[in-house]
Design a protein around this motif. Structure first.
Motif, PDB file in Angstrom:
ATOM      1  N   ILE A 160       0.843  -1.187   0.000  1.00 66.04           N
ATOM      2  CA  ILE A 160       0.000   0.000   0.000  1.00 66.04           C
ATOM      3  C   ILE A 160       0.882   1.241   0.000  1.00 66.04           C
ATOM      4  CG2 ILE A 160      -1.925  -1.140   1.148  1.00 66.04           C
ATOM      5  CD1 ILE A 160      -1.052   0.137   3.754  1.00 66.04           C
ATOM      6  N   SER A 161       0.317   2.351  -0.455  1.00 69.44           N
ATOM      7  CA  SER A 161       1.064   3.603  -0.558  1.00 69.44           C
ATOM      8  C   SER A 161       0.396   4.681   0.283  1.00 69.44           C
ATOM      9  CB  SER A 161       1.132   4.080  -2.013  1.00 69.44           C
ATOM     10  OG  SER A 161       1.840   3.166  -2.816  1.00 69.44           O
ATOM     11  N   TYR A 162       1.220   5.487   0.935  1.00 75.30           N
ATOM     12  CA  TYR A 162       0.721   6.654   1.651  1.00 75.30           C
ATOM     13  C   TYR A 162       0.600   7.824   0.681  1.00 75.30           C
ATOM     14  CZ  TYR A 162       1.458   4.413   6.180  1.00 75.30           C
ATOM     15  OH  TYR A 162       1.384   3.572   7.262  1.00 75.30           O
ATOM     16  N   PRO A 172       1.377  18.782   2.761  1.00 75.58           N
ATOM     17  CA  PRO A 172       2.444  17.834   3.091  1.00 75.58           C
ATOM     18  C   PRO A 172       3.281  17.460   1.863  1.00 75.58           C
ATOM     19  CG  PRO A 172       0.275  17.050   3.793  1.00 75.58           C
ATOM     20  CD  PRO A 172       0.056  18.172   2.840  1.00 75.58           C
ATOM     21  N   ILE A 173       4.558  17.202   2.113  1.00 78.48           N
ATOM     22  CA  ILE A 173       5.463  16.680   1.093  1.00 78.48           C
ATOM     23  C   ILE A 173       5.990  15.341   1.596  1.00 78.48           C
ATOM     24  CG2 ILE A 173       7.574  17.048  -0.228  1.00 78.48           C
ATOM     25  CD1 ILE A 173       7.284  20.039   0.353  1.00 78.48           C
ATOM     26  N   ILE A 174       5.763  14.280   0.836  1.00 70.88           N
ATOM     27  CA  ILE A 174       6.285  12.962   1.194  1.00 70.88           C
ATOM     28  C   ILE A 174       7.604  12.752   0.469  1.00 70.88           C
ATOM     29  CG2 ILE A 174       5.925  10.475   0.988  1.00 70.88           C
ATOM     30  CD1 ILE A 174       2.992  10.905   1.473  1.00 70.88           C
ATOM     31  N   SER A 175       8.661  12.488   1.232  1.00 75.15           N
ATOM     32  CA  SER A 175       9.990  12.252   0.660  1.00 75.15           C
ATOM     33  C   SER A 175      10.429  10.833   0.997  1.00 75.15           C
ATOM     34  CB  SER A 175      11.000  13.255   1.224  1.00 75.15           C
ATOM     35  OG  SER A 175      10.590  14.588   0.971  1.00 75.15           O
ATOM     36  N   GLY A 176      10.888  10.107  -0.013  1.00 78.11           N
ATOM     37  CA  GLY A 176      11.307   8.726   0.194  1.00 78.11           C
ATOM     38  C   GLY A 176      10.320   7.768  -0.443  1.00 78.11           C
ATOM     39  N   ASN A 177      10.344   6.532   0.006  1.00 74.51           N
ATOM     40  CA  ASN A 177       9.473   5.490  -0.539  1.00 74.51           C
ATOM     41  C   ASN A 177       8.202   5.410   0.303  1.00 74.51           C
ATOM     42  OD1 ASN A 177       8.236   3.239  -1.560  1.00 74.51           O
ATOM     43  ND2 ASN A 177       9.856   1.798  -1.018  1.00 74.51           N
ATOM     44  N   PRO A 178       7.038   5.801  -0.257  1.00 74.60           N
ATOM     45  CA  PRO A 178       5.809   5.826   0.541  1.00 74.60           C
ATOM     46  C   PRO A 178       5.108   4.478   0.634  1.00 74.60           C
ATOM     47  CG  PRO A 178       5.336   6.615  -1.652  1.00 74.60           C
ATOM     48  CD  PRO A 178       6.823   6.297  -1.627  1.00 74.60           C
ATOM     49  N   ASN A 179       5.753   3.402   0.177  1.00 71.49           N
ATOM     50  CA  ASN A 179       5.106   2.089   0.131  1.00 71.49           C
ATOM     51  C   ASN A 179       5.522   1.219   1.316  1.00 71.49           C
ATOM     52  OD1 ASN A 179       4.040   2.828  -2.381  1.00 71.49           O
ATOM     53  ND2 ASN A 179       5.795   1.982  -3.463  1.00 71.49           N
ATOM     54  N   ILE A 180       4.572   0.462   1.845  1.00 71.31           N
ATOM     55  CA  ILE A 180       4.876  -0.578   2.823  1.00 71.31           C
ATOM     56  C   ILE A 180       4.142  -1.847   2.399  1.00 71.31           C
ATOM     57  CG2 ILE A 180       5.336   0.957   4.761  1.00 71.31           C
ATOM     58  CD1 ILE A 180       2.524   0.384   5.790  1.00 71.31           C
ATOM     59  N   THR A 181       4.682  -2.999   2.802  1.00 70.38           N
ATOM     60  CA  THR A 181       4.129  -4.291   2.399  1.00 70.38           C
ATOM     61  C   THR A 181       3.794  -5.114   3.632  1.00 70.38           C
ATOM     62  OG1 THR A 181       5.403  -4.284   0.339  1.00 70.38           O
ATOM     63  CG2 THR A 181       4.588  -6.414   1.110  1.00 70.38           C
ATOM     64  N   LEU A 191       8.819   1.728   7.589  1.00 66.41           N
ATOM     65  CA  LEU A 191       8.570   2.997   6.905  1.00 66.41           C
ATOM     66  C   LEU A 191       9.893   3.592   6.460  1.00 66.41           C
ATOM     67  CD1 LEU A 191       5.964   4.540   9.378  1.00 66.41           C
ATOM     68  CD2 LEU A 191       5.488   3.554   7.140  1.00 66.41           C
ATOM     69  N   ASP A 192       9.926   4.086   5.227  1.00 65.47           N
ATOM     70  CA  ASP A 192      11.166   4.638   4.686  1.00 65.47           C
ATOM     71  C   ASP A 192      10.882   5.969   3.996  1.00 65.47           C
ATOM     72  OD1 ASP A 192      13.844   4.822   4.024  1.00 65.47           O
ATOM     73  OD2 ASP A 192      13.641   3.648   2.193  1.00 65.47           O
ATOM     74  N   PHE A 193      10.138   6.831   4.680  1.00 69.20           N
ATOM     75  CA  PHE A 193       9.860   8.147   4.117  1.00 69.20           C
ATOM     76  C   PHE A 193       9.596   9.135   5.245  1.00 69.20           C
ATOM     77  CE2 PHE A 193       5.673   6.270   4.600  1.00 69.20           C
ATOM     78  CZ  PHE A 193       4.880   7.327   5.032  1.00 69.20           C
ATOM     79  N   THR A 194       9.657  10.401   4.901  1.00 67.29           N
ATOM     80  CA  THR A 194       9.350  11.463   5.852  1.00 67.29           C
ATOM     81  C   THR A 194       8.244  12.340   5.270  1.00 67.29           C
ATOM     82  OG1 THR A 194      11.062  12.906   4.921  1.00 67.29           O
ATOM     83  CG2 THR A 194      11.691  11.500   6.784  1.00 67.29           C
ATOM     84  N   VAL A 195       7.533  13.027   6.147  1.00 70.28           N
ATOM     85  CA  VAL A 195       6.490  13.956   5.729  1.00 70.28           C
ATOM     86  C   VAL A 195       6.866  15.345   6.220  1.00 70.28           C
ATOM     87  CG1 VAL A 195       4.059  14.584   5.877  1.00 70.28           C
ATOM     88  CG2 VAL A 195       4.717  12.171   5.794  1.00 70.28           C
ATOM     89  N   THR A 196       7.007  16.278   5.292  1.00 67.30           N
ATOM     90  CA  THR A 196       7.277  17.675   5.627  1.00 67.30           C
ATOM     91  C   THR A 196       5.996  18.473   5.448  1.00 67.30           C
ATOM     92  OG1 THR A 196       9.568  17.490   4.854  1.00 67.30           O
ATOM     93  CG2 THR A 196       8.655  19.708   5.051  1.00 67.30           C
ATOM     94  N   LEU A 197       5.627  19.243   6.476  1.00 66.59           N
ATOM     95  CA  LEU A 197       4.431  20.081   6.395  1.00 66.59           C
ATOM     96  C   LEU A 197       4.832  21.463   5.896  1.00 66.59           C
ATOM     97  CD1 LEU A 197       2.602  19.084   9.703  1.00 66.59           C
ATOM     98  CD2 LEU A 197       2.311  18.148   7.406  1.00 66.59           C
ATOM     99  N   CYS A 198       4.371  21.804   4.710  1.00 67.66           N
ATOM    100  CA  CYS A 198       4.732  23.076   4.078  1.00 67.66           C
ATOM    101  C   CYS A 198       3.616  24.092   4.337  1.00 67.66           C
ATOM    102  CB  CYS A 198       4.929  22.870   2.576  1.00 67.66           C
ATOM    103  SG  CYS A 198       5.689  24.279   1.743  1.00 67.66           S
TER     104      CYS A 198
END
Length: 320
Positions: A160-162, A172-181, A191-198
């Motif tokens: 699934i993807s965030y 929000p800006i999602i940086s990295g891989n937004p997928n988890i299995t 989790l291998d991503f970060t969320v930046t609130l712009c």
């Protein structure tokens, strides 16, 4: 793994949206109560095809983590819902929803599994011998991430993807891989991503960078960095060619101080953390002058150039 106990029939009631249930909405199949014309709006974690209504009830009872169902009688499709399930009214009386508090199923529906439910994420299965085995079937709810959402489906093997969810104050800006299995052991991959609130007074450029061009006043780079900090930001770090190209594309005029200095070794540019800005010279983007140690972008030249750190220019802030 077996967890001893009895399938709970005192689970919290579903939340209803759009309209309340009337007496005419309530129906029964084999003593199993349901409401027609309602469906799960949220909380669906598994979709099963070619199912009967009682089969849908049975699949829910075999899972400790199932809290509700929606059955689409026209399509023979079963939706299993988690505790977070919310019902909404739909214009289709062949859409049926139900909740375990309304069930009093005979033991023939679930057999010995009625007394020995399995752990969350497992399905109880009765063998021909009458013994019980617990089979991993689903993961728990995906981790909740600020200002992002994802599918509630979670069978083993699904990826699934965030996705970011904006509001009036932030994008929000999602940086990295937004997928988890969902793995075979019913846990999710890391989790291998970060969320930046712009914030709304900044802008997103290149789909990845939260930037504010400050042109209302000029300031030194030191004062500029302090100004950016009051905005929860920093003076922009040009860490790559891609970032540089994305940001300068929105500049229409003027000179802007950026984070970066060659004060230690003339011509060797570093970010505030000491990281070398090697890409600058690979692009031949810097006009380098002796004893001018602070980095700017000059729109009139279309290049980076150094200036004395005592000069005042526009600045660029970024949130990371």
């Amino acid at each position: 793994m077996l967890v001893r106990g009895i399938i709970a029939l005192t689970m919290p009631a579903l939340v209803l949206l759009s309209a309340s249930v009337s007496d005419g909405d309530v129906m029964y199949v084999n003593s199993v109560k349901y409401v027609q014309g309602f469906r799960l709006q949220t909380g669906v974690f598994r979709v099963l095809a070619n199912s009967s209504y009682i089969g849908c009830v049975r699949e829910c009872l075999l899972r400790q983590h199932c809290r509700a169902i929606t059955y689409y009688r026209t399509y023979y499709i079963c939706h299993l819902g988690s505790q977070s399930g919310v019902l909404e009214r739909v214009d289709d009386n062949k859409t049926l929803s139900s909740h375990p508090t309304d069930w009093n199923p005979p033991k023939s529906i679930v057999g010995n599994c009625s007394e020995k439910p399995c752990a969350v994420g497992q399905r109880c299965t009765e063998l021909s011998s009458g013994s019980i085995v617990c089979i991993n079937t689903e993961c728990s709810d995906p981790p909740e991430i600020t200002s992002s959402t994802t599918s509630g489906l979670r069978p083993i093997g699904i990826t699934i993807s965030y996705e970011s969810v904006a509001n009036s104050s932030y994008s929000p800006i999602i940086s990295g891989n937004p997928n988890i299995t969902c793995k075979a052991d019913t846990t999710w991959t890391s989790l291998d991503f970060t969320v930046t609130l712009c914030p709304s007074n900044f802008q997103i450029v290149g789909g990845a960078y939260c930037i504010m061009l400050v042109t209302s006043q000029t300031m030194t780079p030191a004062d500029g960095d302090q100004y950016c900090q009051t905005e929860g930001a920093r003076l922009v770090w040009m860490t790559s060619v891609e970032k540089y190209d994305a940001i300068i594309a929105i500049i229409q005029t003027g000179r802007y101080f950026l984070a970066g200095t060659d004060v230690d070794v003339e011509g060797t540019w570093k970010l505030p953390n000491g990281e070398l800005m090697t890409w600058l010279h690979s692009r031949a983007e810097v006009i380098d002058t002796d004893n001018d140690d602070c980095l700017t972008y000059d729109h009139s030249l279309g290049k980076l150039r150094d200036l004395p750190c005592s000069y005042t220019e526009f600045i660029i802030c970024e949130i990371v």
